[in-house]
Design a protein around this motif. Structure first.
Motif, PDB file in Angstrom:
ATOM      1  N   ALA A   3       0.833  -1.205   0.000  1.00 34.61           N
ATOM      2  CA  ALA A   3       0.000   0.000   0.000  1.00 34.61           C
ATOM      3  C   ALA A   3       0.865   1.252   0.000  1.00 34.61           C
ATOM      4  CB  ALA A   3      -0.929  -0.013   1.210  1.00 34.61           C
ATOM      5  N   ALA A   4       1.945   1.236   0.779  1.00 32.14           N
ATOM      6  CA  ALA A   4       2.860   2.377   0.782  1.00 32.14           C
ATOM      7  C   ALA A   4       3.588   2.506  -0.550  1.00 32.14           C
ATOM      8  CB  ALA A   4       3.859   2.233   1.927  1.00 32.14           C
ATOM      9  N   ASP A   5       3.919   1.366  -1.176  1.00 32.57           N
ATOM     10  CA  ASP A   5       4.506   1.404  -2.516  1.00 32.57           C
ATOM     11  C   ASP A   5       3.564   2.100  -3.490  1.00 32.57           C
ATOM     12  OD1 ASP A   5       6.770   0.048  -1.697  1.00 32.57           O
ATOM     13  OD2 ASP A   5       6.038  -1.917  -2.336  1.00 32.57           O
ATOM     14  N   ASP A   6       2.298   1.716  -3.471  1.00 30.32           N
ATOM     15  CA  ASP A   6       1.322   2.291  -4.400  1.00 30.32           C
ATOM     16  C   ASP A   6       1.185   3.798  -4.195  1.00 30.32           C
ATOM     17  OD1 ASP A   6       0.924  -0.192  -5.447  1.00 30.32           O
ATOM     18  OD2 ASP A   6      -0.971  -0.575  -4.429  1.00 30.32           O
ATOM     19  N   ARG A   7       1.233   4.214  -2.928  1.00 24.51           N
ATOM     20  CA  ARG A   7       1.139   5.658  -2.642  1.00 24.51           C
ATOM     21  C   ARG A   7       2.355   6.394  -3.216  1.00 24.51           C
ATOM     22  NH1 ARG A   7      -1.563   8.295   1.684  1.00 24.51           N
ATOM     23  NH2 ARG A   7      -1.386  10.547   1.342  1.00 24.51           N
ATOM     24  N   ALA A   8       3.535   5.815  -3.072  1.00 24.14           N
ATOM     25  CA  ALA A   8       4.744   6.453  -3.613  1.00 24.14           C
ATOM     26  C   ALA A   8       4.742   6.462  -5.140  1.00 24.14           C
ATOM     27  CB  ALA A   8       5.984   5.727  -3.094  1.00 24.14           C
TER      28      ALA A   8
ATOM     29  N   ARG B 202       7.760  -7.633  -3.497  1.00 21.21           N
ATOM     30  CA  ARG B 202       7.274  -6.314  -3.928  1.00 21.21           C
ATOM     31  C   ARG B 202       7.896  -5.893  -5.250  1.00 21.21           C
ATOM     32  NH1 ARG B 202       9.239  -3.393   1.042  1.00 21.21           N
ATOM     33  NH2 ARG B 202       8.643  -1.497  -0.101  1.00 21.21           N
ATOM     34  N   LEU B 203       9.164  -6.247  -5.479  1.00 19.15           N
ATOM     35  CA  LEU B 203       9.809  -5.922  -6.750  1.00 19.15           C
ATOM     36  C   LEU B 203       9.135  -6.654  -7.906  1.00 19.15           C
ATOM     37  CD1 LEU B 203      13.601  -5.904  -5.818  1.00 19.15           C
ATOM     38  CD2 LEU B 203      12.289  -3.997  -6.740  1.00 19.15           C
TER      39      LEU B 203
END
Length: 206
Positions: A155-160, A196-197
């Protein structure tokens, strides 16, 4: 509560078949489950808060505040970027991360950490931890804790990724893959970085 009672095959006004003169409503069981989880949740929140407070005390002694990064810089060779959420949120960057990350990669990682703080992800993680500790014999509880942590990172990845290219954040995650964090913190890298990668660089799907 009513749905949980029906899921257990009981009616709201049913009685538990216990020996002796006791007459216990069936609703007591899901109520106890909820209370146990709630008590554990409070315990996990307080425990993580104490751990973060101790680490903030250390940062006050050995870290230095960077106004440009809006973060605390910590002298450490290992590349690491993490955040301490809560009442006094703090983003921490090691000198090792400043050395290996480009300016664009650093911005992407910092946005990832700020997404954890803005989303209050520490409360969601505390709830998953409380469920896992209250029902540690259940495989579902153990899996929920692990998968919740991974989903919060995604979720934090998507926000970034709203502000940064996928390749930039992926390259930063690769550099941060071996990083470790104190208890109660969220890290940009860590053991789930490879999953995640793959998700980030694979075909994009909603």
């Amino acid at each position: 509560m009513s749905g949980l009672v029906h899921l257990c095959g009981l009616s709201w006004h049913a009685r538990l078949p216990v020996p002796g003169p006791l007459d216990i409503p069936a609703a007591v069981l899901p109520l106890l489950v909820a209370l146990l989880t709630l008590a554990r949740f409070g315990h996990e929140v307080l425990r993580a808060r104490r751990a973060r407070s101790r680490h903030l005390g250390v940062l006050a002694l050995v870290g230095r505040r960077s106004a440009g990064l809006r973060a605390t810089v910590l002298d450490h060779e290992l590349p690491a970027v993490y955040c301490l959420p809560g009442r006094c949120p703090r983003v921490v960057v090691s000198t090792g991360a400043l050395r290996v990350l480009s300016s664009a990669q650093l911005d992407a990682v910092l946005d990832h950490e700020r997404a954890h703080i803005a989303g209050r992800h520490h409360l969601t993680l505390a709830a998953a931890e409380a469920f896992a500790r209250a029902f540690r014999w259940l495989p579902l509880a153990r899996a929920a804790r692990e998968q919740t942590a991974m989903l919060l990172e995604m979720a934090a990845d998507d926000r970034a990724l709203r502000r940064h290219p996928r390749e930039t954040l992926a390259a930063a995650l690769y550099e941060m893959a071996a990083s470790r964090t104190p208890r109660g913190a969220f890290a940009a890298g860590g053991p789930g970085a490879l999953v995640r990668l793959h998700r980030m660089l694979g075909p994009h799907r909603r």
